[in-house]
Design a protein around this motif. Structure first.
Motif, PDB file in Angstrom:
ATOM      1  N   ALA A  79      -6.560  -5.476  -5.236  1.00 19.38           N
ATOM      2  CA  ALA A  79      -6.157  -4.522  -6.248  1.00 19.38           C
ATOM      3  C   ALA A  79      -7.386  -3.921  -6.874  1.00 19.38           C
ATOM      4  CB  ALA A  79      -5.297  -5.202  -7.311  1.00 19.38           C
ATOM      5  N   SER A  91      -3.712   3.173  -6.825  1.00 15.38           N
ATOM      6  CA  SER A  91      -4.435   1.931  -7.075  1.00 15.38           C
ATOM      7  C   SER A  91      -4.977   1.869  -8.500  1.00 15.38           C
ATOM      8  CB  SER A  91      -5.585   1.777  -6.070  1.00 15.38           C
ATOM      9  OG  SER A  91      -5.085   1.653  -4.761  1.00 15.38           O
ATOM     10  N   GLN A 103      -3.690   3.343 -11.101  1.00 14.87           N
ATOM     11  CA  GLN A 103      -2.550   3.090 -11.985  1.00 14.87           C
ATOM     12  C   GLN A 103      -2.257   1.604 -12.080  1.00 14.87           C
ATOM     13  OE1 GLN A 103       0.347   7.020 -11.936  1.00 14.87           O
ATOM     14  NE2 GLN A 103       0.894   5.269 -10.714  1.00 14.87           N
ATOM     15  N   GLN A 104      -2.263   0.921 -10.917  1.00 17.79           N
ATOM     16  CA  GLN A 104      -2.013  -0.513 -10.912  1.00 17.79           C
ATOM     17  C   GLN A 104      -3.073  -1.256 -11.710  1.00 17.79           C
ATOM     18  OE1 GLN A 104      -1.780  -1.638  -6.799  1.00 17.79           O
ATOM     19  NE2 GLN A 104       0.071  -0.452  -6.409  1.00 17.79           N
ATOM     20  N   GLU A 105      -4.312  -0.811 -11.602  1.00 16.11           N
ATOM     21  CA  GLU A 105      -5.384  -1.483 -12.316  1.00 16.11           C
ATOM     22  C   GLU A 105      -5.279  -1.260 -13.820  1.00 16.11           C
ATOM     23  OE1 GLU A 105      -8.959  -3.855 -12.271  1.00 16.11           O
ATOM     24  OE2 GLU A 105      -7.242  -3.539 -10.965  1.00 16.11           O
ATOM     25  N   ARG A 145      -2.635  -0.814 -15.520  1.00 11.22           N
ATOM     26  CA  ARG A 145      -1.527  -1.602 -16.064  1.00 11.22           C
ATOM     27  C   ARG A 145      -1.958  -3.021 -16.404  1.00 11.22           C
ATOM     28  NH1 ARG A 145       1.710   1.078 -11.818  1.00 11.22           N
ATOM     29  NH2 ARG A 145       3.005   2.673 -12.822  1.00 11.22           N
ATOM     30  N   LYS A 146      -3.037  -3.482 -15.754  1.00 14.31           N
ATOM     31  CA  LYS A 146      -3.514  -4.850 -15.995  1.00 14.31           C
ATOM     32  C   LYS A 146      -4.688  -4.892 -16.965  1.00 14.31           C
ATOM     33  CE  LYS A 146      -4.296  -5.554 -11.669  1.00 14.31           C
ATOM     34  NZ  LYS A 146      -4.739  -6.213 -10.424  1.00 14.31           N
ATOM     35  N   ARG A 162      -0.951  -0.558   2.707  1.00 17.53           N
ATOM     36  CA  ARG A 162      -0.917  -1.422   1.525  1.00 17.53           C
ATOM     37  C   ARG A 162      -0.222  -2.741   1.861  1.00 17.53           C
ATOM     38  NH1 ARG A 162      -2.196   0.721  -3.212  1.00 17.53           N
ATOM     39  NH2 ARG A 162      -2.746   2.917  -3.211  1.00 17.53           N
TER      40      ARG A 162
END
Length: 481
Positions: free
Chosen positions: A3, A49, A51-53, A55-56, A480
């Motif tokens: 990620a 990718s 966006q996913q990062e 979110r964390k 992915r």
């Protein structure tokens, strides 16, 4: 690296294998060309990718004091901030000639929830809050280079993030109190978020992307004889709508590597931009492979009786060989024979628009195996054939297949008198078509690996054949997990 902005930029940078050092050598034998279409795809994949990062992302607690005439002084604290939603829009990936790439994202938003607590004298209260962050723009420049081994390097040379609007909605018994100075809170939150976004991007480039690029090998094994050198030879060449990245593309003997002294011809690439990426593979790479095989004796072959198909009408012994040369049985009655084929010189790939071919020249020497197991030469033949080559592709490799025409045989020397060349020619073609070429095609089916990073696959492939090089166009898909 599952990620983070690793996949963001590894989708692109791993594919590009970019560098900006000075020239390492002469002409490349392999060029990767990335078009604007490829950059657009990389930007979209990178957006997912990132966006996913985001979110964390871990946001720090922050505190402050307030002072209101009618109320007096107090203290507040916002904590347990968590990103609930992140929507990044309008990615743009542009070339920075002589430097690298510029990634821009605009008109994006983030939703955050958290807890608050406040105290005024002996009065304490707490509650929750919702934070809507709108109008986010992000800009990051990536400086691309290479180390001494020819591997790519990347650093975030510049990063900025701007937030147009921050709205805080506070609930709880004293929520009305905090809402009185929401402008102060929103301003502070805006500054924290802007710094945190760039901090996250820089950290991901350093801890995720750079180590990922360093794992990309500069050499790859083709088979148990051949390897290929994928080190970079010079800086990428940027021009309107495309970027050319030059690889050494040198084929070498894995067991005994020596410098390639033959010059690589210049490849004049067409201006195609329909695909995301193109690979130009010089004839030089294939011809060096042929030379390495030849020097290693890999192109030579031996034929003994036990290697012939069981249903063959011709056996490799003097008795069965009598129709070829009648006198052989008088001098060598009932003895085994062996044929040894030697390629005179490394066959070179001949290409013209739409056509690939080889014209190997061989010599075949016939031996009688004496009772002492010694081999005695009895004849020598010259063999010439034309072989057409077709290419197919998997998601990561170029594979070949040989389509030979009939071999033409001539007698060079016979120590056993008359020799029926036409009959031997028919026998040889039967063996070549049914045994030798199928074995060679099995080896060619293992493929020529293209310089692709992990999880990158090619599709919609299109091959064009030009003078001195092959030109493979493809679209890219990032697989992915």
């Amino acid at each position: 690296m599952e990620a983070g902005t690793g996949p963001v930029l590894s989708t692109l940078l791993g594919l590009l294998l970019l560098s900006t050092p000075g020239t390492r050598g002469a002409n490349p034998a392999l060029v990767a060309r990335i078009t604007d279409k490829g950059l657009d795809y990389a930007a979209k994949e990178g957006l997912l990718s990132l966006q996913q990062e985001l979110r964390k992302i871990t946001l720090p607690d922050f505190t402050g004091d307030f002072k209101i005439k009618a109320v007096g002084r107090g203290h507040y604290e916002f904590h347990s901030l968590e990103v609930q939603n992140c929507e990044l829009r309008h990615p743009s990936l542009k070339l920075l000639p002589g430097q690298g790439l510029s990634l821009a994202i605009s008109d994006s938003s983030i939703s955050i929830q958290g807890e608050w607590k406040a105290r005024k004298s002996f009065i304490k209260s707490h509650g929750s809050f919702d934070l809507d962050v709108k109008g986010i723009t992000i800009s990051v420049d990536l400086l691309l280079g290479s180390d001494l081994s020819g591997r790519p390097t990347v650093t975030a040379s510049q990063c900025s993030s701007r937030i147009h609007d921050v709205d805080v909605h506070v609930s709880g018994k004293l929520g009305w109190l905090l809402n009185l100075f929401h402008n102060q809170i929103e301003s502070k939150l805006r500054k924290v978020l802007e710094n945190k976004i760039c901090e996250m991007i820089r950290k991901s480039v350093t801890s995720d992307l750079q180590p990922y690029l360093q794992t990309l090998p500069v050499t790859a094994d083709i088979d148990n004889i051949l390897g290929i050198d994928y080190s970079l030879v010079e800086a990428p060449r940027a021009k309107a709508g495309m970027l050319d990245v030059m690889f050494k593309g040198e084929i070498f003997n894995r067991n005994q590597r020596s410098p390639d002294t033959l010059p690589v011809p210049t490849m004049n690439l067409p201006e195609d931009n329909k695909k995301m990426v193109y690979f130009a593979i010089s004839d030089h790479a294939f011809n060096i492979a042929s030379r390495v095989y030849h020097q290693a004796g890999y192109l030579n072959f031996s034929i003994t009786d036990d290697m012939l198909p069981p249903d063959s009408n011709i056996r490799l012994n003097t008795k069965a060989f009598r129709p070829f040369t009648p006198q052989i049985t008088r001098r060598y009655p009932d003895m085994n024979m062996e044929l040894i084929g030697t390629v005179v010189s490394a066959p070179l790939l001949n290409d013209s628009p739409g056509n690939l071919s080889l014209t190997p020249q061989m010599e075949i020497e016939g031996f009688v195996v004496l009772p002492s197991s010694a081999r005695e030469p009895v004849f020598r033949l010259g063999v010439v054939t034309n072989i057409f080559v077709s290419l197919t592709f998997s998601n990561t490799k170029v594979m070949g297949m040989l389509h030979p025409e009939k071999a033409q045989v001539k007698l060079i020397e016979s120590k056993v008198g008359m020799f029926n060349v036409n009959l031997f020619q028919a026998f040889l073609n039967y063996y070549l078509l049914n045994t030798l070429y199928p074995d060679a095609n099995d080896e060619l089916a293992k493929g020529f690996p293209l310089p692709l990073p992990r999880r990158i696959q090619l599709h919609d492939l299109d091959l064009q054949i030009y003078k001195d090089f092959l030109y493979l166009g493809a679209n890219v898909q990032y697989m992915r997990v």
